[in-house]
Each structure stands twice: as structure tokens, then as C-alpha cells.
Write a protein that holds these residues in place. Structure first.
Motif: not given
Length: 132
Positions: A1-11, A111-128
Motif C-alpha cells: 500500500m502506498n504512503v499516499l493512502f495515509f497522507l494528511t495533506p499540507k493544506s 517527485d520534485s522534492l516539494n512538501f505535500i503533507g505528513i503521515v502521522t504515526r497514529k494513522s499507521i498504528i490505527n491502520y495496522l
């Protein structure tokens, strides 16, 4: 599963930019009760993270009589002691777990090294936990 699934966007997150003052960043941390936030340059590229600890050490080494004195002090003068490692948006969850092990969130770059958001550890743990 791709990291974008867990992404909280920059906005949807709070971050500091390189043109902010020490006081502005202190107020973000205080208002939102965050201990660490991403630090971006004026073009949206990830520089690192700024933490309460970084600011406390800076304030200790730069005594002040009023908080207003830090209105014109650039956040870039604050020494950062530990920057959170970012991850590329094309990575998979296994890469994400390795990085999130030692930090509260993982900055995600495009891909251009621009910041697009974060993935929280909490969201990963919740998914697992829910997909066990």
C-alpha cells in the motif's frame, strides 16, 4: 500500500516557513499544542522540523525581557537538533513504518522534492490495528 493512502495533506496541517519569526512559530506551537512542526522554505520545500526543545534552547541562549523582541528574529537562526526524515510519495507502507518508528510523523515529498503533507504515526498504528 502506498504512503499516499495515509497522507494528511499540507493544506490540513500547521507548519512553519523560513520567513517566519521565532514568535510566530512559538505561537503556532502554543495554540495548536504541537511539540514539533515541519519547516519549509518559501518555495514549499522541506527544510526540516522545528521543535519546542529547539526553541527552548534558543530562548535560554538568547534571554529576552519581552516576547515582542522575537518578532523580528528569523526562525532560521534557531539551531535544530533533530530533523524528521522525509519519505518519497512513491514509497510503500513498509518504508513508512521504518521511518515512523522514531518520529511522531513522517514528512512526505513529491517527485520534485516539494512538501505535500505528513503521515502521522497514529494513522499507521490505527491502520495496522484495524486491519490485523
Amino acid at each position: 500500500m502506498n504512503v499516499l493512502f495515509f497522507l494528511t495533506p499540507k493544506s490540513q496541517i500547521k507548519y512553519a516557513t523560513s520567513d517566519m519569526s521565532v514568535r510566530q512559530v512559538l505561537e503556532i506551537l502554543e495554540f495548536y499544542r504541537y511539540s514539533v512542526i515541519p519547516l519549509l522554505n518559501k518555495n514549499g520545500r522541506y527544510i526540516g522540523t522545528i521543535s519546542e526543545g529547539d526553541l527552548l534552547f534558543f530562548l535560554k541562549d538568547n534571554p529576552f525581557s519581552t516576547i515582542e523582541q522575537f518578532n523580528n528574529v528569523s526562525i532560521m537562526l534557531v539551531k535544530r537538533h533533530f530533523d524528521y526524515l522525509p519519505i518519497d510519495n512513491s514509497k510503500e507502507i513498509s518504508n513508512l513504518i521504518q521511518v515512523a518508528y522514531n518520529q511522531n510523523f513522517v514528512p512526505v515529498l513529491d517527485d520534485s522534492l516539494n512538501f505535500i503533507g505528513i503521515v502521522t504515526r497514529k494513522s499507521i498504528i490505527n491502520y495496522l490495528y484495524t486491519n490485523e
